[in-house]
Scaffold this active site. Structure first.
Site, PDB file in Angstrom:
ATOM      1  N   SER A 127      31.400 -23.769 -13.982  1.00 17.89           N
ATOM      2  CA  SER A 127      31.787 -24.637 -15.096  1.00 17.89           C
ATOM      3  C   SER A 127      30.562 -25.089 -15.869  1.00 17.89           C
ATOM      4  CB  SER A 127      32.528 -25.864 -14.563  1.00 17.89           C
ATOM      5  OG  SER A 127      32.683 -26.840 -15.560  1.00 17.89           O
ATOM      6  N   TYR A 152      33.376 -33.094  -9.443  1.00 22.62           N
ATOM      7  CA  TYR A 152      33.846 -31.765  -9.854  1.00 22.62           C
ATOM      8  C   TYR A 152      32.655 -30.856 -10.161  1.00 22.62           C
ATOM      9  CZ  TYR A 152      35.717 -28.113 -12.875  1.00 22.62           C
ATOM     10  OH  TYR A 152      36.015 -26.889 -13.450  1.00 22.62           O
TER      11      TYR A 152
END
Length: 336
Positions: A127, A152
């Site tokens: 990501s 995350y």
């Protein structure tokens, strides 16, 4: 090829599995169908995939060690694409355990299965959030990413490190892909396109965090899929020029590689909202709010290495992409 796509009922996993089926690959898709967002949307994506004769779905959680091992024993997967993860930066502040189970335990199980079954290539979703506190623009895979600002992001950085250890120890070729703000038809309802479209169509104010002083490298789903497939077909090799004295963070002496996949053209959030309004043919008010914990101010992908290595060339402008998203949104959410 015989391929495994994890997270096949998710936004990117669905689009990727659909593209691979269309080109003739034999695809097994797995997903745990959790209720982080509307399971009905996940089922609708799967209904599209099940129209392909060369697609098979298995409901399975990556954290289920025995079930995953049995799946690999049953199928001789040549290559694996891991799009499964507990997604969402803000949700990671509320439910960190879900990220540990899915993004760390589940990914570790997948690495073990790939090692034990001689998988030719593991491609996995990282990501752009790994860039965290980095202030250098554009974000380059040569940048340091040791300061994540959400759990995350930390789990995605951990995935890259875990994959490297397996590439180094067991010569498992692996490619990590840092996605930049993916949008398009069949997208997640917790992301800005559907949240904004909902507000616009209902005539409700749009919640604009950081008072609109964000910019994002919005990347259309078709361009993302094209980049993933190009990487899937390019098995990484050891970098003979890699040096531990001046280490390249994006490559290694092991068969391991990291790429950004974005458009390379950030768009200011307020401009993005204007284009969304144009695509939907309606306008609404903005509710300007402070920044949210865990958010980064700007994202901007340096994609030069991906272009050089694979010929990747994103082709969908933000205007085109939002028009196509709006057409799908009206058909799926408004007209039905």
């Amino acid at each position: 090829m015989k391929l495994l796509v994890t997270g096949a009922a998710g936004f990117i996993g669905y689009a990727l599995a659909d593209s691979l089926c269309q080109r003739g690959d034999d695809v097994v898709g797995i997903d745990n169908l959790n209720d982080y967002y509307d399971v009905g949307l996940k089922q609708a994506r799967l209904a599209q995939l099940k129209q392909h004769d060369n697609f098979r779905f298995v409901e399975l959680d990556l954290a289920d060690t025995d079930a995953l091992a049995a799946l690999f024993s049953q199928h001789e997967f040549e290559r694996v694409l891991n799009m499964a993860a507990q997604a969402g930066v803000r949700y990671s502040l509320e439910n960190p355990r879900a990220y540990i189970d899915s993004n760390l335990v589940g990914f570790g199980n997948l690495l073990e299965c790939c090692r034990n079954h001689d998988v030719e290539h593991l491609v996995y979703a990282s990501s752009s959030s790994v860039y965290g506190a980095n202030e250098k623009i554009p974000f380059s895979t040569s940048d340091n990413v040791d300061h994540p600002v959400s759990l995350y992001a930390a789990t995605k950085k951990a995935n890259e490190l875990m994959a490297h250890s397996y590439s180094h120890l067991y010569q498992l070729p692996s490619t990590g892909l840092r996605f930049f703000t993916v949008y398009g038809p069949w997208g997640r309802p917790d992301m800005s396109p559907i949240l904004f479209a909902d507000a616009i169509t209902r005539g409700e104010p749009i919640k604009v965090f950081n008072r609109g002083r964000h910019s994002r490298d919005f990347t259309y789903i078709d361009d993302i899929v094209d980049g993933v497939v190009r990487c899937l077909d390019r098995v990484p090799a050891e970098n003979p020029d890699w040096s531990g004295l001046e280490p390249d963070p994006a490559s290694s002496r092991a068969p391991w590689r990291i790429y950004n996949i974005g458009r390379g053209e950030p768009v200011e959030l307020l401009r993005y909202i204007e284009l969304m309004e144009q695509a939907l043919g309606k306008t609404t008010d903005r509710e300007l709010l402070p920044a949210q914990p865990g958010d980064v101010e700007d994202t901007f992908a340096d994609i030069e290495d991906l272009v050089a290595d694979t010929g990747y060339s994103p082709s969908v402008s933000i205007e085109q992409g939002l028009q196509q998203f709006a057409a799908w949104y009206m058909d799926y959410y408004v007209k039905k």
